[in-house]
Structures are given as C-alpha cells and as structure tokens.
Design a protein around this motif. Structure first.
Motif, mmCIF file in Angstrom:
data_model
loop_
_atom_site.group_PDB
_atom_site.id
_atom_site.type_symbol
_atom_site.label_atom_id
_atom_site.label_comp_id
_atom_site.label_asym_id
_atom_site.label_seq_id
_atom_site.Cartn_x
_atom_site.Cartn_y
_atom_site.Cartn_z
ATOM 1 N N PHE A 1 0.825 -1.204 0.000
ATOM 2 C CA PHE A 1 0.000 0.000 0.000
ATOM 3 C C PHE A 1 0.863 1.260 0.000
ATOM 4 O O PHE A 1 0.542 2.243 -0.695
ATOM 5 C CB PHE A 1 -0.925 -0.008 1.223
ATOM 6 C CG PHE A 1 -1.998 1.033 1.164
ATOM 7 C CD1 PHE A 1 -3.122 0.846 0.366
ATOM 8 C CD2 PHE A 1 -1.894 2.206 1.894
ATOM 9 C CE1 PHE A 1 -4.124 1.813 0.300
ATOM 10 C CE2 PHE A 1 -2.878 3.170 1.842
ATOM 11 C CZ PHE A 1 -3.998 2.978 1.043
ATOM 12 N N ASN A 2 1.951 1.252 0.739
ATOM 13 C CA ASN A 2 2.861 2.406 0.738
ATOM 14 C C ASN A 2 3.448 2.640 -0.645
ATOM 15 O O ASN A 2 3.561 3.789 -1.099
ATOM 16 C CB ASN A 2 3.983 2.201 1.756
ATOM 17 C CG ASN A 2 3.501 2.339 3.193
ATOM 18 O OD1 ASN A 2 2.444 2.922 3.447
ATOM 19 N ND2 ASN A 2 4.267 1.803 4.140
ATOM 20 N N ASP A 3 3.832 1.563 -1.303
ATOM 21 C CA ASP A 3 4.350 1.674 -2.678
ATOM 22 C C ASP A 3 3.276 2.228 -3.608
ATOM 23 O O ASP A 3 3.558 3.020 -4.512
ATOM 24 C CB ASP A 3 4.828 0.308 -3.177
ATOM 25 C CG ASP A 3 6.100 -0.161 -2.487
ATOM 26 O OD1 ASP A 3 6.784 0.680 -1.867
ATOM 27 O OD2 ASP A 3 6.397 -1.378 -2.553
ATOM 28 N N PHE A 4 2.047 1.803 -3.380
ATOM 29 C CA PHE A 4 0.908 2.258 -4.184
ATOM 30 C C PHE A 4 0.677 3.758 -4.007
ATOM 31 O O PHE A 4 0.508 4.492 -4.995
ATOM 32 C CB PHE A 4 -0.333 1.464 -3.781
ATOM 33 C CG PHE A 4 -1.643 2.083 -4.191
ATOM 34 C CD1 PHE A 4 -2.010 2.154 -5.534
ATOM 35 C CD2 PHE A 4 -2.527 2.582 -3.243
ATOM 36 C CE1 PHE A 4 -3.223 2.719 -5.910
ATOM 37 C CE2 PHE A 4 -3.732 3.132 -3.609
ATOM 38 C CZ PHE A 4 -4.083 3.208 -4.950
ATOM 39 N N ILE A 5 0.689 4.246 -2.781
ATOM 40 C CA ILE A 5 0.485 5.675 -2.524
ATOM 41 C C ILE A 5 1.626 6.494 -3.136
ATOM 42 O O ILE A 5 1.394 7.557 -3.732
ATOM 43 C CB ILE A 5 0.372 5.944 -1.015
ATOM 44 C CG1 ILE A 5 -0.892 5.283 -0.446
ATOM 45 C CG2 ILE A 5 0.358 7.443 -0.731
ATOM 46 C CD1 ILE A 5 -2.187 5.780 -1.045
ATOM 47 N N LYS A 6 2.840 5.993 -3.028
ATOM 48 C CA LYS A 6 3.983 6.674 -3.641
ATOM 49 C C LYS A 6 3.826 6.725 -5.155
ATOM 50 O O LYS A 6 4.071 7.755 -5.792
ATOM 51 C CB LYS A 6 5.277 5.939 -3.259
ATOM 52 C CG LYS A 6 6.529 6.553 -3.853
ATOM 53 C CD LYS A 6 7.774 5.745 -3.468
ATOM 54 C CE LYS A 6 9.022 6.333 -4.112
ATOM 55 N NZ LYS A 6 10.234 5.527 -3.793
ATOM 56 N N TRP A 7 3.405 5.612 -5.727
ATOM 57 C CA TRP A 7 3.182 5.533 -7.178
ATOM 58 C C TRP A 7 2.106 6.517 -7.617
ATOM 59 O O TRP A 7 2.239 7.178 -8.656
ATOM 60 C CB TRP A 7 2.803 4.102 -7.538
ATOM 61 C CG TRP A 7 2.342 3.890 -8.943
ATOM 62 C CD1 TRP A 7 3.124 3.670 -10.052
ATOM 63 C CD2 TRP A 7 0.975 3.883 -9.410
ATOM 64 N NE1 TRP A 7 2.337 3.523 -11.172
ATOM 65 C CE2 TRP A 7 1.014 3.651 -10.804
ATOM 66 C CE3 TRP A 7 -0.250 4.041 -8.793
ATOM 67 C CZ2 TRP A 7 -0.134 3.591 -11.582
ATOM 68 C CZ3 TRP A 7 -1.410 3.975 -9.565
ATOM 69 C CH2 TRP A 7 -1.351 3.748 -10.942
ATOM 70 N N ARG A 8 1.033 6.647 -6.860
ATOM 71 C CA ARG A 8 -0.036 7.591 -7.195
ATOM 72 C C ARG A 8 0.486 9.024 -7.257
ATOM 73 O O ARG A 8 0.133 9.790 -8.157
ATOM 74 C CB ARG A 8 -1.179 7.502 -6.175
ATOM 75 C CG ARG A 8 -2.055 6.285 -6.309
ATOM 76 C CD ARG A 8 -3.242 6.360 -5.362
ATOM 77 N NE ARG A 8 -4.175 7.413 -5.763
ATOM 78 C CZ ARG A 8 -5.216 7.231 -6.565
ATOM 79 N NH1 ARG A 8 -5.452 6.029 -7.087
ATOM 80 N NH2 ARG A 8 -6.007 8.239 -6.865
ATOM 81 N N LYS A 9 1.327 9.373 -6.287
ATOM 82 C CA LYS A 9 1.879 10.735 -6.261
ATOM 83 C C LYS A 9 2.822 10.962 -7.438
ATOM 84 O O LYS A 9 2.793 12.017 -8.079
ATOM 85 C CB LYS A 9 2.597 10.984 -4.934
ATOM 86 C CG LYS A 9 1.659 11.015 -3.729
ATOM 87 C CD LYS A 9 2.432 11.216 -2.432
ATOM 88 C CE LYS A 9 1.475 11.259 -1.240
ATOM 89 N NZ LYS A 9 2.203 11.406 0.052
ATOM 90 N N GLU A 10 3.655 9.981 -7.711
ATOM 91 C CA GLU A 10 4.622 10.102 -8.812
ATOM 92 C C GLU A 10 3.930 10.244 -10.161
ATOM 93 O O GLU A 10 4.432 10.924 -11.058
ATOM 94 C CB GLU A 10 5.547 8.891 -8.836
ATOM 95 C CG GLU A 10 6.507 8.827 -7.658
ATOM 96 C CD GLU A 10 7.299 7.533 -7.630
ATOM 97 O OE1 GLU A 10 8.272 7.462 -6.851
ATOM 98 O OE2 GLU A 10 6.955 6.591 -8.369
ATOM 99 N N ASN A 11 2.752 9.609 -10.296
ATOM 100 C CA ASN A 11 2.032 9.639 -11.563
ATOM 101 C C ASN A 11 0.843 10.606 -11.557
ATOM 102 O O ASN A 11 0.063 10.620 -12.515
ATOM 103 C CB ASN A 11 1.538 8.233 -11.912
ATOM 104 C CG ASN A 11 2.667 7.305 -12.309
ATOM 105 O OD1 ASN A 11 3.091 7.264 -13.454
ATOM 106 N ND2 ASN A 11 3.170 6.553 -11.330
#
Length: 374
Positions: free
Chosen positions: A63-73
């Motif tokens: 989930f942390n990776d997912f939230i980071k990915w959302r911000k990056e994209n």
C-alpha cells in the motif's frame, strides 16, 4: 454447519475474525496517513489485504508503494489527461468494455490477435499508454463498478476479462508482444489488486503455450488460478458465465459488435445506449456545452444580485414630504429651476422642499454610486 476459517473469501461480509482483525489494524494505519476514508473504504482496503493473504506487514509495504506511485504519476488529476490518439489506437489495438456477465461484472475484451504493435507505437508512446491505462482503471473504480453495483443491487468490484487471440498466428510469439502485455499487467497487478475476477484467453494457437510459459512467471499464484486458456471451442464455457445476448457476435453471441463500433463505445450499465463516453477526450463537445451552461447560469446570478442590490438601494430612499406634481411645462424636456436647484421638467417631475431636497440629494448620490459600481 459453521464455516472453517479457510473457507472465508476475505470479501466484504465474508471475513473471519483473523481477517477482520487485520482489516482493523490496516484501517488504523491508513487513517494515520491522513487519507480520505470515503475513498479508501473497507472494500478498497480488503483488496490489498487479499492480495497479500492478510499479512499486515506485506500489505502495508504494498500500500505504501501504491500511494507513492499515485503521487509520482499524479493519479489524483488523471481525469484531466487527454489521450487524443485514442480513436487511432483502437484501430490497431481493438479493446473495450461490453455489457456484463451473469453476476453483474463488467466484461472487458481485448482482441489481441488483431494487435498491430508497430503501427500502434507510430501514433503513441509507452508512457502515454501507461497514463491511459491508469485513467481506465480509475474510471473502472469510480464509474463502471458503481453503475454495475446499482444495476445488480449488490457490490460489484471485479471484472470478467476475455483476451481473443484470433488472427494472431506467429506474430504473437515475440518479445515485443510479451513486453506489451507485461506493461499493462504491471499497472493493474501492482496498483489495482484483486480487480480481475476471471479471465479467459480464447482462440489460443498452439504456439501460445510458449508465450504463456513466459507470461505466467511474473503473475502471482492467485492471478494465474483465475486464468483459463481455450482454443477455438470456447463458446459453451463462456456461456456458463455470460448471457448469449451480452456476448459479442465475434465470440459466438448475439450482441452485434463485429464490423461496428460497439466495442469502442464501452456499452454497459455505465453507458447503456453508447451516448455517454467514458474517456474525457471523447467528451469535448459535451464539456464545452456544459461549460457554456454554467457560464450563463453564473451571469444570470450576477445580474439577479445586481438587481437585488438596486432594489435595496431604492427601498432605502424615503421621502418625508408629500409628493406634489409640478406645473406642467409644454417644453417638458427643458431644464427649469425649482427652489434654486436645476431639475428636469418632465411629466414625472416633482417639487421638492428645501429640507427634503437635502435628504434626497444624499440618497441620489448613494444610488448613483451604486449604479456606477454595477
């Protein structure tokens, strides 16, 4: 007869005590991150928990990776993305949603056998396709699933997917095709877990066995178990899950899609008659019309507000003396003198006393200022 723990699916309303405890712990973690609970509700969190078999530590990492990915994209603003080449992309890469299966899940179809990768990447890029996939997943969550849930009267949050390999032949056996399939899969598997309910790969040629051996390496075990590969004898199997009137004609059903734009129209409960396109790039005329309507409404409200202000200013003008009509002047639009003040001798002219005239002047100045502001 009571269910054993292993028999609980982990879906909303079907969790055992261990799963509920994991959900409560995960909810506390997500809340501590300051995320919107209405967006990241319990069914949303359960998708991540099921993907990691309710291991709270592994789920938190994912989930942390997912939230980071959302911000990056910049996923929160993905609906502003305009994939202008979409009509051309569909020509070389036919795909889309088409109605629902028997339990209400949206049917997603890709005609991979008609894929023309060289031509596809002449009109778009890998990065633009990724943004298109992200936008597609967000539309699935925010528009398609809610419409399917409403139509079925129960929560729907998974898809029924069909990959049609008809016409693929030897061109399907290439690293380029492998990388393309992996591109789309990574977006979904890493960031939109547990979206896939069931997948059928149909019209699979003999050589597809080699491709599948490569593809399944980067699929988790749970996803692999959802995928069934069939040759040309697939119709009866599909009809176990899909009503014949919802199955496209190129797959043996009664729904007219072949040689039509039906697949591109993304028809389903979210768009019953094909007049409400899914993607922002397909809606410029509609958006312009809505913008004009909103602008006109705002202008009307501004005019009403000014009129109300004018009425209020007029209501504040109170004259103390009785109104007396001045003698009529045949030259009624000429300027005459009354009580040492210049006034216009019109049929509406009134004679104002000295004291009241002073009060009236103040009110007239206020009104004049009000009108100048308007």
């Amino acid at each position: 007869m009571s269910k054993k723990d292993k028999d609980y699916t982990g879906f909303p309303g079907d969790c055992n005590q261990t799963q509920l405890k994991a959900l409560a712990d995960f909810r506390n973690i997500v809340n501590s991150m300051g995320l919107n609970e209405k967006v990241y509700d319990d069914p949303y969190l359960l998708r991540f928990l099921r993907a990691r078999k309710f291991d709270i530590n592994k789920t938190q990492v994912m989930f942390n990776d997912f939230i980071k990915w959302r911000k990056e994209n910049d996923v929160d603003n993905i609906m502003t993305y305009m994939f202008e080449e979409l009509p051309q992309v569909r020509t070389h890469y036919p795909h889309g949603y088409h109605k629902t299966d028997k339990i209400g899940r949206p049917i997603y179809i890709e005609r991979i056998g008609m894929l023309q990768l060289n031509k596809l990447f002449e009109i778009t890029s890998e990065q633009r396709l990724i943004k298109y996939y992200i936008q597609s997943y967000e539309l699935l969550l925010k528009r398609i699933f809610p419409a399917c849930s409403q139509a079925k009267g129960t929560r729907i949050d998974q898809t029924f997917t069909i990959l049609d390999l008809k016409g693929g032949s030897m061109k399907m056996v290439s690293k380029q095709v492998y990388n393309f399939i992996q591109l789309a899969s990574n977006v979904g598997q890493n960031n939109y877990p547990e979206i896939l309910g069931k997948m059928y790969i149909v019209n699979a040629p003999m050589m597809f066995t080699g491709i599948w051996a490569m593809i399944k390496i980067w699929l988790d075990e749970k996803t692999k178990n959802k995928i069934t590969i069939l040759g040309s004898s697939y119709k009866d199997e599909l009809l176990k899950h899909i009503d014949i009137d919802n199955l496209p004609d190129f797959l043996g059903g009664n729904s007219k899609c072949e040689n039509t734009e039906a697949l591109s129209l993304n028809i389903g409960p979210w768009n019953p008659d094909g007049t409400k396109p899914l993607f922002p790039v397909e809606q410029p005329a509609q958006q312009e019309e809505e913008t004009q309507e909103l602008t006109q409404t705002q202008e009307d409200e501004d005019q009403k507000q000014k009129l109300d202000q004018l009425k209020s200013a007029l209501a504040d003008m109170q004259f103390a003396s009785p109104i007396e009509k001045a003698p009529h002047n045949p030259n009624k639009y000429e300027v005459t003198t009354q009580n040492n003040h210049m006034v216009s001798d019109t049929p509406l002219n009134t004679e104002v006393g000295e004291e009241d005239n002073q009060f009236s002047q103040q009110q007239q100045q206020q009104l004049q200022q009000q009108l100048q502001q308007d």
